[in-house]
Design a protein around this motif. Structure first.
Motif, PDB file in Angstrom:
ATOM      1  N   UNK A   1       1.064  -1.105   0.345  1.00 30.11           N
ATOM      2  CA  UNK A   1       0.098  -0.001  -0.178  1.00 30.11           C
ATOM      3  C   UNK A   1       0.917   1.274  -0.412  1.00 30.11           C
ATOM      4  N   UNK A   2       1.802   1.372   0.480  1.00 29.83           N
ATOM      5  CA  UNK A   2       2.724   2.352   0.802  1.00 29.83           C
ATOM      6  C   UNK A   2       3.387   3.113  -0.706  1.00 29.83           C
ATOM      7  N   UNK A   3       3.801   2.173  -1.010  1.00 30.48           N
ATOM      8  CA  UNK A   3       4.461   1.912  -2.010  1.00 30.48           C
ATOM      9  C   UNK A   3       4.022   2.442  -3.748  1.00 30.48           C
ATOM     10  N   UNK A   4       1.823   2.033  -3.720  1.00 32.06           N
ATOM     11  CA  UNK A   4       1.129   2.396  -4.519  1.00 32.06           C
ATOM     12  C   UNK A   4       0.673   3.816  -4.163  1.00 32.06           C
ATOM     13  N   UNK A   5       0.591   4.200  -2.306  1.00 32.44           N
ATOM     14  CA  UNK A   5       0.627   5.431  -2.472  1.00 32.44           C
ATOM     15  C   UNK A   5       1.481   6.018  -3.621  1.00 32.44           C
ATOM     16  N   UNK A   6       2.796   6.422  -3.586  1.00 31.64           N
ATOM     17  CA  UNK A   6       3.604   6.874  -4.024  1.00 31.64           C
ATOM     18  C   UNK A   6       3.682   6.874  -5.598  1.00 31.64           C
TER      19      UNK A   6
END
Ligand SMILES: [Zn+2]
Ligand SMILES: [Zn+2]
Length: 412
Positions: free
Chosen positions: A256-261
Motif C-alpha cells: 500500500x505504501x508503494x502504491x500511494x507513492x
C-alpha cells in the motif's frame, strides 16, 4: 473569580514560588528581554544583570509570556539600530503546525470572529454562516502531534551532532510549552554567522536543494548497482541519511505504501518480492543493486520520498533571524500554562511534555468546559468534554482556560 484573574494568579504564584534561580541564561547581561503582558501589551528592550533580577521582575509584573534575544548586544536596552549586535545563538524551532499529522482534523478548530461560528479541520477562507473573513485557528497540543514534533527534534539533533560536529554540551533542547520543541546551539562557532550562513544551515537540515534525481546514475547508464549519492562515503551526511532511510523504509514497507507513492503495479510486485535481496545489498555495500522491472524513474521517486522522510521540518524564519526573541526557558507559556521545559538530550525519548512541563501539581479548580478532546496530565486522562461543568486538577484546568476552551466557575 474570572478566568483571567485565575490565570494571572497562577502565573504570579509560579514566578514568586517556583521559578528556578538556576535557570541557565548564558551572557544574560548582553541579551534583550521582551514581555507580553496580560493587558495585551508588549514590553521590549529590557535587560538584566542576573537571573535574580529577572525573577524579581517576573514576580512583580507577572507577564503572560517571557522572551529573550538569541542575540548578544553591547547595549541591549537601546533601540534596534543602536544595540550593536555582537553575535547570536543558532536557534531551531520545531512546531507541530509545520508537520502534517492525521489528527489535526479531529482536534483543531476555527472560530469566526464575527458571528462566533465554530468549525473543525481545515479553516475555510470565509465563514460559511456569515461570510465573515475574520477567522482564527485554534490548535491543540495533542500527544500524537507532540510525538511527531519530538521525532523531528531527534532527527535535528542527529544532523547537528553527526554532520555539523556539535557536542552535546553545545546543544540545549526544550519543549516549547505548547506544540513543539526548541533547539538552541550555544557556542563560539555559530555566534558570528549572518542570516545567509544560517539559511545555508536551514537548507541542509531541511534537505532543500538536495539532488534526488540520480544524475550520476544516468551518466554511467543504469546498470548493475549504484550509490544513492555521488559522494564516496556512505557513512556520512545525506548519503548515509538516504541509505539508512531507504533501509528503514524497505524493511517495513507494505504494498500500500508503494502504491500511494504512485508506483506501477508490476514495480510494486517486484520490490515486494525482491526487497530482502535489495536490503542485503544495501546493508553490505551501501549500494542499490538494480532489479529487473524497477526502472530509474521508480528509484528516483523512492529516493525523493526517503529525502522527504529524512528532512527535518523546522520553522525556517526563526533560524535565519539573528535578532529573534525566543521564549525564555523555565517560563510559562500563556497558551497552555505549561513551562518551556529543559529536555535531557540523552533521555529525550523518555521526555513526556504532559508530565515534565507541568508547573502546578496541587489543588483542584472548577471549570465550565466548552469543548475539548480527550487529554492527559501526568498519569490521569480527562475528557472529552462538551458544555460541562467539571472539577479538574489545577494544571488541567489552567490548560483548558489558557486554550480558551473553559471558564472558571465558582460552583459546580
Ligand atoms: Zn461568521
Ligand atoms: Zn494531533
Amino acid at each position: 473569580m474570572s478566568s483571567l484573574t485565575f490565570t494571572h494568579e497562577m502565573f504570579r504564584k509560579y514566578y514568586a514560588e517556583d521559578f528556578p534561580l538556576n535557570t541557565s541564561v548564558p551572557f544574560i547581561e548582553k541579551r534583550e528581554f521582551g514581555f507580553a503582558l496580560f493587558e495585551n501589551q508588549m514590553v521590549r528592550h529590557k535587560s538584566f544583570r542576573s537571573i535574580e533580577e529577572v525573577k524579581f521582575f517576573l514576580q512583580s509584573f507577572v507577564p503572560c509570556d517571557v522572551y529573550f534575544s538569541c542575540a548578544y548586544y553591547e547595549n541591549p536596552t537601546a533601540e534596534m539600530e543602536r544595540k550593536n549586535w555582537l553575535g547570536a545563538d543558532l536557534i531551531f524551532d520545531i512546531d507541530a503546525d509545520h508537520i502534517p499529522t492525521p489528527c489535526e482534523r479531529i482536534h483543531d478548530r476555527w472560530v469566526c470572529g464575527n458571528c462566533g461560528f465554530v468549525g473543525r479541520g481545515v479553516m475555510p477562507e470565509r465563514c460559511p454562516l456569515c461570510s465573515g473573513e475574520k477567522l482564527s485557528a485554534e490548535t491543540w497540543p495533542c500527544e500524537v502531534c507532540l510525538e511527531a514534533a519530538k521525532i523531528e527534534a531527534i532527527k535535528l539533533l542527529d544532523v547537528l551532532q553527526d554532520d555539523f560536529g556539535f557536542s552535546k554540551s553545545e546543544l540545549r533542547v526544550f519543549f516549547s510549552g505548547h506544540r513543539g520543541y526548541h533547539v538552541h546551539v550555544e557556542c563560539e562557532a555559530v555566534k558570528a554567522l549572518d542570516s545567509m550562513a544560517r539559511k545555508e544551515i536551514v537548507d541542509y537540515v531541511s534537505g532543500l536543494g538536495l539532488e534526488t534525481s540520480l544524475p550520476h546514475v544516468k551518466e554511467r547508464s543504469f546498470k548493475k548497482r549504484f550509490p544513492l549519492e555521488t559522494v564516496k562515503s556512505f557513512s556520512f551526511g545525506w548519503s548515509r541519511r538516504l541509505t539508512d532511510g531507504l533501509q528503514t523504509f524497505l524493511s517495513s514497507v507494505k504494498e500500500d505504501d508503494l502504491r500511494k507513492l504512485g508506483f506501477r503495479k508490476d514495480a510494486v510486485n517486484v520490490i515486494m518480492q525482491r526487497k530482502d535481496g535489495i536490503l542485503r545489498d544495501l546493508y553490505n555495500s551501501g549500494m542499490v543493486h538494480t532489479v529487473r522491472g524497477v526502472g530509474l524513474k521508480t528509484w528516483e521517486k523512492l529516493v525523493k520520498h526517503i529525502a522527504t522522510l529524512q528532512s527535518v521540518k523546522i520553522d525556517t524564519v526563526v533560524t535565519t533571524d539573528v535578532h529573534r526573541l525566543i521564549r525564555m526557558p523555565e517560563t510559562l507559556n500563556s497558551k497552555t500554562g505549561f513551562k518551556k521545559a529543559d529536555v535531557q538530550i540523552s533521555a529525550i525519548d523518555d521526555f513526556d511534555p504532559f508530565r515534565d512541563a507541568i508547573a502546578f501539581r496541587k489543588g483542584m479548580v472548577k471549570v465550565r468546559v466548552l469543548d475539548v478532546p480527550k487529554f492527559r496530565i501526568g498519569d490521569e486522562t480527562f475528557g472529552p468534554y462538551r458544555d460541562r461543568k467539571v472539577e479538574l486538577p489545577t494544571a488541567a484546568a489552567l490548560l483548558l482556560v489558557c486554550k480558551g476552551r473553559a471558564e472558571v466557575v465558582e460552583n459546580v
